[in-house]
Design an enzyme around this catalytic site. Structure first.
Site, PDB file in Angstrom:
ATOM      1  N   TYR A  23       0.852  -1.185   0.000  1.00 14.40           N
ATOM      2  CA  TYR A  23       0.000   0.000   0.000  1.00 14.40           C
ATOM      3  C   TYR A  23       0.889   1.237   0.000  1.00 14.40           C
ATOM      4  CZ  TYR A  23      -3.103   3.711   1.489  1.00 14.40           C
ATOM      5  OH  TYR A  23      -3.796   4.887   1.534  1.00 14.40           O
ATOM      6  N   GLU A  80      -3.044   7.444  -4.386  1.00 18.25           N
ATOM      7  CA  GLU A  80      -2.988   6.196  -3.630  1.00 18.25           C
ATOM      8  C   GLU A  80      -2.862   5.025  -4.592  1.00 18.25           C
ATOM      9  OE1 GLU A  80      -5.890   4.921  -0.185  1.00 18.25           O
ATOM     10  OE2 GLU A  80      -6.557   4.020  -2.065  1.00 18.25           O
TER      11      GLU A  80
END
Ligand code: GDP
Ligand code: MN
Length: 379
Positions: free
Chosen positions: A101, A185
């Protein structure tokens, strides 16, 4: 404004971040053809501006073009958290060895950006962050210095990401700055069985204040499911529909927000937020009134304007002109104060429309509008 995954992917590509081969299509037939071009197998992904698509069944593998067509047909009928699916991405499947992530987000309170990264990315990142915060590295990024090669290596090391992700971390920062984003992201950023690093998903939130220089993102239909909000966006008016009965029109976001509070304080519920902005021309006022009156829940309308650069007489002229083009069906309370207020009030008084009344204070105006809405409800 949020971008779709396929738009984020496009920006990643432009900035040299590796992504899987993919095509974005609107029909199941096209999905089949796209799967054929990708070599048969594919992952079909709903394009909606919300996360958690995987868990909602909006990301599915297909073993061959026929399955891709079937799966796309099914996903194209889906509604994911209130977002209708109009397009699917058909992506080449990737053999994933590790899911990470990575994001950069603006930390307004701290006045810097935050790099958030974890070696345990994927669909359960929220749970990882909640139960084992130590598995998620949070590193401040000075916006003046940005993410240099060294900084990128630091972030990767702190989060335990494969060192090969560092160049991607650096390019992701370039996406953020070059595209005027407040958030970028990648979840998951994967290492494939072949050792390649690929951005398998992307979320980008652009800074709306920079929209004038990022004008190519015209299609924002997904965020305006409400027809009135869509109509307002088309006219460049800041309108947000709420649940109540008192329609609100004001100038300046701060004044409009306070007006909502004062109306709520008078025991009524605001029906909307509407900021006509600095230039309260007759057209803008007519558009604003039509928008607010088009909401069937509205029982009274409150116009609260503090004249500054736009003087109250210009606003009053706008209202009078609007009354000629818009059929007023609900009582309208107007409070004009500030620059040229006396002149503005006189213009409205002269027009003497039976449904228009004036108030001199914001509290008084809110009280009148609230009472009118509540009286209408009692009938
Ligand atoms: P999200 O649920 O909205 O975040 O959608 P993602 O695009 O992140 O997809 C959800 C999950 O599907 C990812 O975390 C991956 O585990 C999986 N996934 C997506 N694309 C592929 C792929 O090409 N191959 C494999 N094996 N898994 C994939
Ligand atoms: Mn994801």
């Amino acid at each position: 404004m949020d971008l779709y995954e396929y738009q984020a992917r496009e920006l990643f590509q432009q900035h040299g971040i590796p992504v899987p081969d993919a095509e974005t299509v609107r029909t199941a037939r096209e999905a089949r053809a796209a799967a054929e071009r990708l070599g048969g197998r594919a992952v079909i992904k709903a394009q909606v501006k919300t996360g958690g698509r995987g868990k909602a069944g909006g990301v599915k593998p297909a073993a061959d073009p026929a399955a891709a067509e079937l799966t796309a047909r099914q996903i194209l009928t889906m509604d994911i958290k209130g977002h209708r699916v109009h397009q699917v991405m058909v992506a080449r499947p990737v053999a994933i060895e590790a899911e990470c992530y990575v994001s950069y987000a603006l930390d307004r309170a701290a006045g810097h950006f935050l790099a958030i990264a974890s070696a345990e990315g994927g669909m359960d990142i929220e749970e990882v962050a909640a139960t084992r915060p130590e598995a998620v590295a949070r590193i401040p990024v000075d916006p003046g210095q940005g993410v240099t090669a060294d900084k990128a290596r630091d972030i990767a090391a702190a989060a335990g990401l494969p060192p090969a992700t560092a160049p991607v971390l650096q390019r992701l920062w370039q996406v953020l700055t070059a595209e005027d984003a407040l958030l970028v992201e990648v979840n998951p950023l994967v290492r494939t069985d072949d050792g390649d690093i690929l951005a398998l998903d992307g979320k980008i939130t652009l800074d709306d204040n920079a929209r004038f220089r990022q004008s190519r993102w015209g299609d924002d239909t997904d965020t305006h499911d409400d027809p009135l909000e869509a109509a307002a966006a088309g006219k460049g008016i800041g309108y947000l529909r709420l649940d109540g009965e008192v329609g609100i029109i004001g100038n300046g976001a701060g004044l409009v927000m306070s007006t909502l509070d004062v109306v709520a304080g008078c025991g009524a519920r605001p029906a909307n937020f509407l900021d006509i902005g600095g230039g309260a021309s007759a057209t803008v006022m007519a558009d604003a009134l039509s928008l607010v009156l088009a909401d069937p829940k509205v029982r009274s309308v409150l116009v609260n304007v503090f004249g500054g650069i736009t003087a109250c007489d210009a606003v009053a002229d706008g209202i009078v002109t609007a009354l000629d083009t818009v059929r007023l069906t609900k009582p309208l309370v107007v409070r004009l104060d500030g620059n040229n207020a006396v002149r503005g009030r006189a213009i409205l008084a002269e027009r003497a429309h039976p449904l228009v009344q004036q108030a001199t204070t914001m509290d008084g105006a809110a009280r009148q509008a609230a009472d009118l809405a509540n009286d209408a409800a009692a009938v």
